[in-house]
Design a protein around this motif. Structure first.
Motif, PDB file in Angstrom:
ATOM      1  N   LYS A  93       0.802  -1.346  -0.088  1.00 14.84           N
ATOM      2  CA  LYS A  93       0.061   0.016  -0.212  1.00 14.84           C
ATOM      3  C   LYS A  93       0.975   1.415  -0.125  1.00 14.84           C
ATOM      4  O   LYS A  93       0.658   2.259  -0.531  1.00 14.84           O
ATOM      5  CB  LYS A  93      -0.963  -0.151   1.063  1.00 14.84           C
ATOM      6  N   GLU A  94       2.072   1.102   1.001  1.00 18.46           N
ATOM      7  CA  GLU A  94       2.818   2.581   0.650  1.00 18.46           C
ATOM      8  C   GLU A  94       3.659   2.740  -0.655  1.00 18.46           C
ATOM      9  O   GLU A  94       3.612   3.893  -1.124  1.00 18.46           O
ATOM     10  CB  GLU A  94       3.997   2.460   1.878  1.00 18.46           C
ATOM     11  N   LEU A  95       3.907   1.620  -1.229  1.00 15.64           N
ATOM     12  CA  LEU A  95       4.627   1.633  -2.519  1.00 15.64           C
ATOM     13  C   LEU A  95       3.556   2.084  -3.526  1.00 15.64           C
ATOM     14  O   LEU A  95       3.707   3.017  -4.351  1.00 15.64           O
ATOM     15  CB  LEU A  95       4.945   0.302  -2.816  1.00 15.64           C
ATOM     16  N   ALA A  96       2.358   1.697  -3.727  1.00  8.12           N
ATOM     17  CA  ALA A  96       1.344   1.926  -4.348  1.00  8.12           C
ATOM     18  C   ALA A  96       0.857   3.641  -4.201  1.00  8.12           C
ATOM     19  O   ALA A  96       0.695   4.409  -5.067  1.00  8.12           O
ATOM     20  CB  ALA A  96       0.034   1.349  -4.254  1.00  8.12           C
ATOM     21  N   ALA A  97       1.052   4.211  -2.992  1.00  6.00           N
ATOM     22  CA  ALA A  97       1.018   5.407  -2.812  1.00  6.00           C
ATOM     23  C   ALA A  97       2.140   6.268  -3.311  1.00  6.00           C
ATOM     24  O   ALA A  97       1.728   7.340  -3.813  1.00  6.00           O
ATOM     25  CB  ALA A  97       0.704   5.670  -1.323  1.00  6.00           C
ATOM     26  N   LEU A  98       3.107   5.805  -3.168  1.00  8.11           N
ATOM     27  CA  LEU A  98       4.469   6.451  -3.739  1.00  8.11           C
ATOM     28  C   LEU A  98       4.218   6.657  -5.127  1.00  8.11           C
ATOM     29  O   LEU A  98       4.428   7.673  -5.779  1.00  8.11           O
ATOM     30  CB  LEU A  98       5.662   5.930  -3.298  1.00  8.11           C
ATOM     31  N   VAL A  99       3.889   5.592  -5.850  1.00 14.85           N
ATOM     32  CA  VAL A  99       3.761   5.348  -7.386  1.00 14.85           C
ATOM     33  C   VAL A  99       2.772   6.373  -7.900  1.00 14.85           C
ATOM     34  O   VAL A  99       2.896   6.973  -8.884  1.00 14.85           O
ATOM     35  CB  VAL A  99       3.450   3.925  -7.767  1.00 14.85           C
ATOM     36  N   GLY A 100       1.585   6.402  -6.980  1.00 11.64           N
ATOM     37  CA  GLY A 100       0.493   7.251  -7.407  1.00 11.64           C
ATOM     38  C   GLY A 100       0.685   8.572  -7.392  1.00 11.64           C
ATOM     39  O   GLY A 100       0.162   9.528  -7.876  1.00 11.64           O
ATOM     40  N   LYS A 101       1.809   9.039  -6.779  1.00  8.08           N
ATOM     41  CA  LYS A 101       2.187  10.637  -6.479  1.00  8.08           C
ATOM     42  C   LYS A 101       2.714  11.220  -7.858  1.00  8.08           C
ATOM     43  O   LYS A 101       3.516  10.547  -8.565  1.00  8.08           O
ATOM     44  CB  LYS A 101       3.214  10.757  -5.460  1.00  8.08           C
TER      45      LYS A 101
END
Length: 101
Positions: A93-101
């Motif tokens: 979830k943290e990685l997905a949030a970073l990629v989404g930025k």
């Protein structure tokens, strides 16, 4: 040649990137234009959990072939894997949030 405020900002960025050598920082910025500092502590914890789960599974397999299987052992494995997958889900979830930025 920079102002005191600019120097303070540079030192702050160096600290954020985990770089203490000003020359290395300047070269990195001049050549790449950016520096990524990735905190891999959650991934290291996942690797540690995975190793423990794997070791436990191997020990239980040897025991099961020799003496049979006990429900408590299976419950212990389930708890370990639930913890592993719960943490893995958090990291993803943290990685997905970073990629989404």
């Amino acid at each position: 040649m920079v102002t005191a405020d600019e120097l303070a900002q540079i030192h702050g960025r160096m600290a954020e990137a985990g770089i203490s050598n000003a020359g290395a920082y300047m070269r990195k910025m001049a050549l790449n234009g950016y520096i990524l500092h990735v905190d891999l502590a959650p991934v290291r914890e996942l690797v540690s959990l995975q190793r423990r789960c794997s070791n436990n599974l191997n020990q239980i397999a040897v025991h099961a072939h020799t003496y049979g299987l006990y429900p408590e052992e299976i419950d212990g494995l389930k708890e370990d894997y639930e913890k592993l997958w719960g943490q893995l889900s958090g990291v993803l979830k943290e990685l997905a949030a970073l990629v989404g930025k």
